[in-house]
Design an enzyme around this catalytic site. Structure first.
Site, mmCIF file in Angstrom:
data_model
loop_
_atom_site.group_PDB
_atom_site.id
_atom_site.type_symbol
_atom_site.label_atom_id
_atom_site.label_comp_id
_atom_site.label_asym_id
_atom_site.label_seq_id
_atom_site.Cartn_x
_atom_site.Cartn_y
_atom_site.Cartn_z
ATOM 1 N N HIS A 324 0.855 -1.196 0.000
ATOM 2 C CA HIS A 324 0.000 0.000 0.000
ATOM 3 C C HIS A 324 0.884 1.237 0.000
ATOM 4 C CE1 HIS A 324 -3.132 2.854 1.181
ATOM 5 N NE2 HIS A 324 -3.978 1.940 0.789
ATOM 6 N N ASP A 381 -8.065 -5.026 -0.292
ATOM 7 C CA ASP A 381 -8.540 -5.875 -1.398
ATOM 8 C C ASP A 381 -8.185 -7.341 -1.251
ATOM 9 O OD1 ASP A 381 -7.723 -3.058 -3.324
ATOM 10 O OD2 ASP A 381 -9.752 -3.823 -2.986
HETATM 11 C C1 SDX Z 1 -6.207 0.358 -2.948
HETATM 12 O O1 SDX Z 1 -4.261 4.713 -1.828
HETATM 13 C C2 SDX Z 1 -5.312 4.153 -1.254
HETATM 14 O O2 SDX Z 1 -5.745 4.513 -0.185
HETATM 15 C C3 SDX Z 1 -5.938 3.011 -2.072
HETATM 16 C C4 SDX Z 1 -6.965 2.155 -1.340
HETATM 17 C C5 SDX Z 1 -8.254 2.919 -1.054
HETATM 18 O O3 SDX Z 1 -8.966 2.528 -0.119
HETATM 19 O O4 SDX Z 1 -8.583 3.830 -1.861
HETATM 20 O O5 SDX Z 1 -6.433 1.671 -0.114
HETATM 21 C C6 SDX Z 1 -7.369 0.959 -2.216
HETATM 22 O O6 SDX Z 1 -5.946 0.737 -4.063
HETATM 23 C C7 SDX Z 1 -5.365 -0.673 -2.247
HETATM 24 C C8 SDX Z 1 -4.160 -1.172 -3.113
HETATM 25 C C9 SDX Z 1 -4.657 -2.259 -4.092
HETATM 26 N N1 SDX Z 1 -3.593 -2.609 -5.044
HETATM 27 C C10 SDX Z 1 -2.966 -3.821 -4.969
HETATM 28 O O7 SDX Z 1 -3.173 -4.650 -4.099
HETATM 29 C C11 SDX Z 1 -1.971 -4.066 -6.109
HETATM 30 C C12 SDX Z 1 -0.681 -4.711 -5.567
HETATM 31 N N2 SDX Z 1 0.062 -3.669 -4.796
HETATM 32 C C13 SDX Z 1 0.995 -2.862 -5.479
HETATM 33 O O8 SDX Z 1 1.053 -2.826 -6.835
HETATM 34 C C14 SDX Z 1 1.550 -1.683 -4.682
HETATM 35 O O9 SDX Z 1 1.809 -2.141 -3.425
HETATM 36 C C15 SDX Z 1 0.694 -0.432 -4.642
HETATM 37 C C16 SDX Z 1 0.296 0.025 -6.005
HETATM 38 C C17 SDX Z 1 -0.520 -0.649 -3.813
HETATM 39 C C18 SDX Z 1 1.536 0.666 -3.972
HETATM 40 O O10 SDX Z 1 2.575 0.932 -4.829
HETATM 41 P P1 SDX Z 1 3.726 2.004 -4.471
HETATM 42 O O11 SDX Z 1 3.407 2.719 -3.223
HETATM 43 O O12 SDX Z 1 3.974 2.803 -5.702
HETATM 44 O O13 SDX Z 1 4.951 1.104 -4.133
HETATM 45 P P2 SDX Z 1 5.922 0.447 -5.211
HETATM 46 O O14 SDX Z 1 5.128 -0.176 -6.325
HETATM 47 O O15 SDX Z 1 6.975 1.423 -5.551
HETATM 48 O O16 SDX Z 1 6.556 -0.769 -4.340
HETATM 49 C C19 SDX Z 1 7.637 -0.541 -3.438
HETATM 50 C C20 SDX Z 1 8.431 -1.858 -3.461
HETATM 51 C C21 SDX Z 1 8.879 -2.262 -4.867
HETATM 52 O O17 SDX Z 1 10.021 -3.101 -4.716
HETATM 53 P P3 SDX Z 1 11.537 -2.403 -4.905
HETATM 54 O O18 SDX Z 1 11.512 -1.662 -6.234
HETATM 55 O O19 SDX Z 1 11.721 -1.508 -3.717
HETATM 56 O O20 SDX Z 1 12.464 -3.599 -4.917
HETATM 57 O O21 SDX Z 1 7.593 -2.935 -3.001
HETATM 58 C C22 SDX Z 1 7.411 -3.870 -4.063
HETATM 59 C C23 SDX Z 1 7.771 -3.150 -5.351
HETATM 60 O O22 SDX Z 1 8.202 -4.081 -6.334
HETATM 61 N N3 SDX Z 1 5.988 -4.241 -4.052
HETATM 62 C C24 SDX Z 1 5.534 -5.468 -4.294
HETATM 63 C C25 SDX Z 1 4.143 -5.377 -4.139
HETATM 64 N N4 SDX Z 1 3.789 -4.118 -3.814
HETATM 65 C C26 SDX Z 1 4.946 -3.408 -3.768
HETATM 66 N N5 SDX Z 1 6.170 -6.613 -4.619
HETATM 67 C C27 SDX Z 1 5.368 -7.700 -4.814
HETATM 68 N N6 SDX Z 1 4.011 -7.701 -4.677
HETATM 69 C C28 SDX Z 1 3.371 -6.552 -4.355
HETATM 70 N N7 SDX Z 1 2.048 -6.520 -4.233
#
Ligand code: SDX
Length: 443
Positions: A324, A381
């Site tokens: 998140h 989710d």
């Molecule tokens: C919602 O913002 C809100 O409040 C949203 C929400 C709401 O109520 O409105 O809470 C609802 O959208 C919840 C999120 C739902 N999305 C997912 O579950 C999709 C999977 N999660 C990700 O794609 C990610 O965690 C995000 C999009 C939610 C957040 O992305 P960020 O903050 O841009 O973080 P990032 O992608 O830069 O990740 C940081 C690191 C990375 O690794 P490094 O580059 O540091 O090595 O964490 C890793 C990412 O690769 N990472 C994951 C991961 N999520 C982050 N690795 C594997 N699986 C994952 N799910």
């Protein structure tokens, strides 16, 4: 420390920040929020520095607005709507009470709530011509794309809602709000009923029902049957709607605010929010989680394999429903939804292997260094789809359920932005494109 003073709109100036560029220094006020959150007001940066701006991809460190609606602390896993902990609201309140609280700032008394309920019902009728638009969509159309289109199309049948003077008046704003809360669930009901060949329902004139119960009727009531949802179903759906109701400045809410900042009406602003929520990185994740759990089940249920894939930078696989932007702790909503999934499935005698797979994924991830180092926890989710599945909702409508929950939050944020007379949103950029060149046709 400078004596605390407040700005004209009661922001507490707690300190000042100095930015030095090319030997010049510029001071900016630092505001402190009610929970101690602090931000630097750089509104004069460009004029003071003759053109310098800031860049913050994805707005990870940028407050887009001041708001009084929802507070969340990502480190501590706190979520409050107008000061009330979401855990308490999910346990004790009705979704319509929470909707009223988010939009108008205080919990409603019985009279206010009854009037709100009846005004929503009275404004829920959807014009029969809208059905012609629904019929034009192929049956394979994703319900989120259909709903976003229909929501914007409602403007054609409610022209008042785009007139500035109308929405500027308290009555006009209120009427637009109850129309959105009345008509969108009708359209959601149409999406589900069309997929299942049930006749469409055009209004919520089932007056003696609570709002949550009415939505269940709009979805599931079959022709000529005395539909009576069981209490566990009404309770778990009420809880899910409350937990999705608002979440401060997330992607779709920011979209609703920025579209509304151009003085576009509430219907088109909500339509844009629906489109933003659809993405799998945002609300679309609940459908993606279910598809992921099914794929893992079909692949023999080897959760450790999928944890490895999630960590492998060469592998496009992500653990959907995990991570998140703000929560660097367990999403409080995920905790409640996980417990509610256990309770609801037990109450209806369902033992869903996908819930077991989800729990195993969580267990493996939370003790894995990759996830621990990046503070990746289950988010809202991760478990919600298991409940929707047990309710009989098809996966392509899970994000539609998220829309139903988020409606009051979008409305509250749009109303706040308009009442606070926020300026039109228009970010700047860092230009790294082509230097000036003379036109010479290549034809
Ligand atoms: C919602 O913002 C809100 O409040 C949203 C929400 C709401 O109520 O409105 O809470 C609802 O959208 C919840 C999120 C739902 N999305 C997912 O579950 C999709 C999977 N999660 C990700 O794609 C990610 O965690 C995000 C999009 C939610 C957040 O992305 P960020 O903050 O841009 O973080 P990032 O992608 O830069 O990740 C940081 C690191 C990375 O690794 P490094 O580059 O540091 O090595 O964490 C890793 C990412 O690769 N990472 C994951 C991961 N999520 C982050 N690795 C594997 N699986 C994952 N799910």
């Amino acid at each position: 420390m400078q004596k605390l003073k407040t700005t004209s709109n009661n922001l507490i100036v707690s300190d000042k920040a100095t930015i030095s560029i090319d030997g010049e220094s510029y001071d900016f006020p630092v505001y402190k929020g009610i929970e101690g959150d602090v931000c630097i007001d750089i509104k004069n940066l460009r004029s003071l520095s003759e053109g310098v701006t800031t860049i913050d991809r994805g707005f990870k460190n940028t407050a887009s607005c001041e708001s009084k609606i929802t507070y969340l602390d990502g480190e501590k896993g706190i979520l409050r709507y107008r000061g009330y902990d979401v855990e308490e609201l999910a346990k004790k309140a009705s979704f319509l009470e929470v909707a009223y609280l988010l939009i108008f700032g205080e919990l409603p008394g019985k009279e206010e709530l009854d009037k709100f309920h009846d005004d929503i019902v009275d404004n829920s009728i959807v014009n029969d011509d809208v059905k012609k638009i629904v019929d034009a969509f192929p049956s394979s159309a994703h319900p989120m794309g259909v709903l976003s289109s229909l929501t914007s199309a409602l403007t054609a049948f409610n022209p008042n809602d785009v007139s500035l003077d109308y929405v500027r008046s308290k009555e006009g704003m209120y009427e637009t709000i109850v129309k959105v809360l009345g008509k969108i669930p009708i359209l959601v009901g149409w999406s589900y009923r069309k997929q299942n060949g049930f006749p469409l329902q055009y209004s919520m004139k089932i007056r003696n029902l609570d709002y949550t119960d009415m939505i269940l009727h709009l979805l599931f009531k079959k022709p000529n049957d005395e539909y009576r949802p069981e209490k566990p179903l009404i309770d778990v759906f009420n809880k899910l709607l409350i937990l999705h109701a608002d979440h401060e400045q997330n992607c779709s809410t920011s979209t609703v605010r920025i579209v509304g900042s151009s003085h576009a009406g509430l219907f088109p602003s909500i339509s844009a929010g629906i489109s933003a929520l659809w993405g799998p990185l945002h609300g679309g994740a609940n459908q993606a989680v279910l598809e992921m759990l099914k794929a893992i089940q079909e692949d023999g249920g080897n959760t450790k394999k999928y944890i490895r894939k999630a960590k492998d930078k060469e592998d496009p696989f992500r653990l959907m429903g995990f991570g998140h932007r703000v929560y660097k702790n367990y999403d409080p909503r995920a905790k409640i939804i996980k417990a509610a999934a256990d309770k609801f499935l037990k109450s209806i005698g369902v033992d869903d292997p996908l819930l077991q797979i989800a729990k195993e994924l969580e267990e493996n991830a939370l003790k894995d260094k990759y996830f621990i180092d990046r503070k990746l926890f289950p988010n809202v989710d991760f478990y919600s789809g298991v409940i929707y599945r047990a309710m009989g909702i098809p996966p392509n409508m899970y994000t539609i359920m998220f829309v139903l929950g988020r409606l009051p939050g979008w409305i509250a944020q749009w109303r706040e932005m308009r009442l606070m007379k926020e300026p039109i949103g228009r970010p700047r950029q860092l230009f790294t494109g082509s230097a000036p060149r003379k036109f010479k046709s290549k034809k």
